[in-house]
Design an enzyme around this catalytic site. Structure first.
Site, PDB file in Angstrom:
ATOM      1  N   LYS A  97     -14.502  67.387  40.925  1.00  0.00           N
ATOM      2  CA  LYS A  97     -15.056  68.398  41.875  1.00  0.00           C
ATOM      3  C   LYS A  97     -13.921  68.819  43.085  1.00  0.00           C
ATOM      4  CE  LYS A  97     -16.911  68.317  45.733  1.00  0.00           C
ATOM      5  NZ  LYS A  97     -16.396  69.784  46.319  1.00  0.00           N
ATOM      6  N   GLU A 103      -8.724  57.836  49.710  1.00  0.00           N
ATOM      7  CA  GLU A 103      -7.443  58.514  50.172  1.00  0.00           C
ATOM      8  C   GLU A 103      -7.918  59.211  51.470  1.00  0.00           C
ATOM      9  OE1 GLU A 103      -4.253  57.620  49.452  1.00  0.00           O
ATOM     10  OE2 GLU A 103      -4.846  56.605  47.740  1.00  0.00           O
ATOM     11  N   CYS A 133      -2.278  65.208  55.469  1.00  0.00           N
ATOM     12  CA  CYS A 133      -2.703  64.136  55.729  1.00  0.00           C
ATOM     13  C   CYS A 133      -1.657  63.270  56.605  1.00  0.00           C
ATOM     14  CB  CYS A 133      -3.295  63.243  54.645  1.00  0.00           C
ATOM     15  SG  CYS A 133      -2.310  63.248  53.191  1.00  0.00           S
ATOM     16  N   GLU A 149      -7.544  63.134  64.247  1.00  0.00           N
ATOM     17  CA  GLU A 149      -6.886  63.906  63.306  1.00  0.00           C
ATOM     18  C   GLU A 149      -6.909  65.362  63.685  1.00  0.00           C
ATOM     19  OE1 GLU A 149      -7.934  63.717  59.268  1.00  0.00           O
ATOM     20  OE2 GLU A 149      -5.678  63.493  58.784  1.00  0.00           O
TER      21      GLU A 149
HETATM   22  P1  NAD Z   1     -13.849  66.630  53.412  1.00  0.00           P
HETATM   23  O1  NAD Z   1     -13.720  65.139  53.498  1.00  0.00           O
HETATM   24  O2  NAD Z   1     -14.757  67.578  54.506  1.00  0.00           O
HETATM   25  O3  NAD Z   1     -13.934  67.149  51.838  1.00  0.00           O
HETATM   26  C1  NAD Z   1     -13.293  66.403  50.810  1.00  0.00           C
HETATM   27  C2  NAD Z   1     -14.098  66.833  49.566  1.00  0.00           C
HETATM   28  O4  NAD Z   1     -15.119  65.928  49.812  1.00  0.00           O
HETATM   29  C3  NAD Z   1     -14.438  68.346  49.208  1.00  0.00           C
HETATM   30  O5  NAD Z   1     -14.203  68.481  48.071  1.00  0.00           O
HETATM   31  C4  NAD Z   1     -15.847  68.191  49.780  1.00  0.00           C
HETATM   32  O6  NAD Z   1     -16.686  69.136  49.127  1.00  0.00           O
HETATM   33  C5  NAD Z   1     -16.377  66.632  49.434  1.00  0.00           C
HETATM   34  N1  NAD Z   1     -17.358  66.279  50.165  1.00  0.00           N
HETATM   35  C6  NAD Z   1     -17.741  66.573  51.390  1.00  0.00           C
HETATM   36  N2  NAD Z   1     -19.335  65.982  51.673  1.00  0.00           N
HETATM   37  C7  NAD Z   1     -19.452  64.953  50.602  1.00  0.00           C
HETATM   38  C8  NAD Z   1     -20.334  64.163  50.390  1.00  0.00           C
HETATM   39  N3  NAD Z   1     -21.191  63.842  50.971  1.00  0.00           N
HETATM   40  N4  NAD Z   1     -20.121  63.334  49.187  1.00  0.00           N
HETATM   41  C9  NAD Z   1     -19.192  63.666  48.135  1.00  0.00           C
HETATM   42  N5  NAD Z   1     -18.247  64.489  48.385  1.00  0.00           N
HETATM   43  C10 NAD Z   1     -18.195  65.283  49.553  1.00  0.00           C
HETATM   44  O7  NAD Z   1     -12.203  66.738  53.636  1.00  0.00           O
HETATM   45  P2  NAD Z   1     -11.405  68.059  53.723  1.00  0.00           P
HETATM   46  O8  NAD Z   1     -11.735  68.770  55.060  1.00  0.00           O
HETATM   47  O9  NAD Z   1     -11.328  69.032  52.426  1.00  0.00           O
HETATM   48  O10 NAD Z   1      -9.845  67.742  53.833  1.00  0.00           O
HETATM   49  C11 NAD Z   1      -9.135  67.221  54.927  1.00  0.00           C
HETATM   50  C12 NAD Z   1      -9.188  65.853  55.039  1.00  0.00           C
HETATM   51  O11 NAD Z   1      -8.515  65.171  53.894  1.00  0.00           O
HETATM   52  C13 NAD Z   1      -8.307  65.274  56.346  1.00  0.00           C
HETATM   53  O12 NAD Z   1      -8.903  64.284  56.981  1.00  0.00           O
HETATM   54  C14 NAD Z   1      -6.937  64.817  55.608  1.00  0.00           C
HETATM   55  O13 NAD Z   1      -6.211  63.760  56.394  1.00  0.00           O
HETATM   56  C15 NAD Z   1      -7.552  64.009  54.269  1.00  0.00           C
HETATM   57  N6  NAD Z   1      -6.462  64.038  53.304  1.00  0.00           N
HETATM   58  C16 NAD Z   1      -6.166  62.934  53.000  1.00  0.00           C
HETATM   59  C17 NAD Z   1      -5.018  62.545  52.085  1.00  0.00           C
HETATM   60  C18 NAD Z   1      -4.572  61.239  51.538  1.00  0.00           C
HETATM   61  O14 NAD Z   1      -3.602  61.189  50.583  1.00  0.00           O
HETATM   62  N7  NAD Z   1      -4.851  60.333  52.263  1.00  0.00           N
HETATM   63  C19 NAD Z   1      -4.572  63.863  51.510  1.00  0.00           C
HETATM   64  C20 NAD Z   1      -5.066  65.083  51.706  1.00  0.00           C
HETATM   65  C21 NAD Z   1      -6.052  65.310  52.672  1.00  0.00           C
END
Ligand code: NAD
Length: 490
Positions: A176, A251, A285, A386
């Site tokens: 997804k 992650e 990230c 962040e």
């Molecule tokens: P997010 O947590 O809002 O969303 C990430 C994914 O999770 C999306 O596909 C979203 O639809 C899904 N999601 C949202 N709510 C959910 C739920 N209740 N259950 C299951 N899935 C759900 O994050 P974002 O805004 O898309 O991305 C930014 C974040 O990602 C930042 O905090 C960044 O640091 C992190 N990130 C981490 C890494 C790493 O390698 N550690 C890499 C890239 C991004």
């Protein structure tokens, strides 16, 4: 657009069961670039059934690893063939420069190639047995049905870290992608089909987190969840996944310190401190957004950063001279504006930026000026939270111990950097820094062979490298007695 704007379930391209759709927006000018299905729990359930039945049939799990490796290698070749199309699609969807997206596509092909190469290198292990005339061995088997959930910042790169090892090890999966950036993931599923991955092995469901993502996390037919995204979502997924004690790989975010000592090569440290943050407008990230600078060079270092930042060229990712594109969405832009407002209220000094650009050409896009705050201290929320945008906070230190203490003062532990020409000092610092990756005289370098993941609340488990493959396997010990005899205890 030549892209199939559909989901991929059990080898079929489908619309959402509900018929709902979502418009995908170009963050540079807010134009609609695609309309894709908006799947929900029902689509997720259909994909889970397909992945479950396919896994339980045993066909993919027992396909020789060499053959699975060849299919994963074929995906790498197809990504290389379609590199330019994929790069342009990624830039259209995320706003990042095409040059950056081309680099992403090379990294992504490299990830598929790496896992193709090691797919058949794990033949298990014979271990010493305490019983005469017996064989004791350890083998690794696929976990089963994997739910994979990715964020919007590096849509296809993050997907590749999950797809390649899961396929190489014989799992079935439901991917997804983020609902706002699904386009390159859809394209790669076209390539997955073309490469000959059997129907039902790799499934793609589009939709939001609280419907599709929540179903994947809580459905008892899913054995593993691999999630990349924010810490708040990660905690929700962890709770939902407890329903059947799913294996978890998380992650999560980072607030990554970058320590600059006076004896570092000044020009290189300035240059890389900027590179460490402002790629993709800071939506990384591992961005080194917490600069921790030795007092004796602090003022000179900040001046050099500010001079460079003032000349950044913001614009369309499709213009060759653009250095920084827009943020991903209006909602995210509002979050970054709020973060900067908080910094002002907390008493940090705004050295540069701190607003949207005035250039009339940029008004339709979600642009924000590169921003640097000085006079920052660890009790400020802008130093702890962040920003996920083009914002640096700068702290000062006097001693090595103080630098390390500041660097570790965080709930996160994803990555960090140390800049110094004294390699012994660097090693002393690194040994005390509580992060999954530490760079010495480098920042933000990833490659497929090296594991990636966080200490503390930055996550659980690792992606990339051999460890990234082990996440997708269960370990089985098999003991065979070649000369069984009665024990005669009872
Ligand atoms: P997010 O947590 O809002 O969303 C990430 C994914 O999770 C999306 O596909 C979203 O639809 C899904 N999601 C949202 N709510 C959910 C739920 N209740 N259950 C299951 N899935 C759900 O994050 P974002 O805004 O898309 O991305 C930014 C974040 O990602 C930042 O905090 C960044 O640091 C992190 N990130 C981490 C890494 C790493 O390698 N550690 C890499 C890239 C991004």
């Amino acid at each position: 657009m030549g892209l199939k704007q559909q989901q991929y379930i059990n080898g079929e391209w489908t619309n959402a069961i509900s018929g709902n759709t979502r418009e995908i927006i170009n963050p540079y000018n807010q134009e609609v670039i695609a309309t894709v299905p908006e799947g929900d729990e029902e689509d997720a359930k259909a994909a889970i059934v397909a992945a479950r039945e396919t896994f339980d049939s045993g066909e993919w799990a027992t396909t020789p690893a060499t053959e699975r490796g060849s299919i994963v290698r074929k995906i790498a070749e197809l990504i290389e063939r379609d590199r330019e199309e994929l790069a342009r699609l990624e830039s259209l969807d995320t706003g990042k420069t095409v040059e950056e997206s081309r680099g992403d596509m090379d990294d992504i092909a490299g990830v598929f190639r790496y896992y193709a190469e090691i797919a058949d290198k794990d033949g298990g292990e014979l271990i010493d047995s305490p019983v005469p005339n017996s064989i004791s061995r350890v083998v690794h088997e696929p976990v089963g049905v994997c739910g994979q959930i990715t964020p919007w910042n590096y849509p296809l790169l993050q997907a590749s870290w999950k797809l390649a090892p899961a396929l190489a090890t014989g799992n079935t999966l439901i991917m997804k992608p983020s609902e706002i950036t699904p386009l390159t993931t859809i394209k790669v599923f076209e390539l997955i089909e073309e490469a000959g991955v059997p129907a039902g092995v790799a499934n793609l469901v589009l939709g939001s987190g609280n419907t599709v993502g929540a179903e994947l996390s809580s459905n008892t037919n899913v054995d593993l969840i691999s999630f990349t995204g924010g810490i708040v979502t990660g905690k929700k997924i962890m709770q939902a996944a407890s329903v059947n004690v799913k294996k978890l790989a998380l992650e999560l975010g980072g607030k990554n310190p970058n320590i600059i000592f006076t004896d570092a090569d000044f020009e290189t440290a300035v240059d890389q401190a900027l590179n460490g943050v402002f790629f993709h407008a800071g939506q990384i990230c591992s961005a080194g957004t917490r600069l921790i600078v030795e007092e004796s060079i602090h003022d000179e270092f900040v001046s050099a950063l500010v001079e460079r930042v003032k000349n950044f060229k913001l614009g369309s990712g499709f213009d060759e001279d653009t250095q920084m594109g827009p943020l991903i969405s209006a909602e995210h832009l509002a979050k970054v504006e709020q973060y900067v407002e908080t910094g002002r209220k907390e008493g940090a000094t705004l050295a540069v930026g701190g607003s949207r650009p005035e250039d009339p050409e940029l008004q339709k896009g979600f642009f924000y000026l590169p921003t640097i705050f000085t006079d920052c201290t660890t009790d400020m929320s802008i130093v702890q939270d962040e920003a996920f945008g083009p914002v640096i906070t700068v702290e000062k230190f006097r001693t090595e111990e103080e630098a390390v203490k500041l660097a570790n003062d965080s709930i996160y532990g994803l990555a960090g950097g140390v800049w110094t020409s004294d390699i012994v000092k660097a090693e002393r610092c690194v040994a005390k820094m509580r992060m999954g990756t530490v760079w010495i005289n480098e920042f933000n370098l990833y490659f497929p062979h090296a594991p990636w993941g966080g200490f503390k609340q930055s996550g659980i488990g690792r992606e990339l490298g051999r460890l990234g493959m082990e996440e997708y396997t269960e370990t089985k010990h098999i003991f065979q007695n070649l000369q069984p005899e009665p024990i005669n205890w009872f």
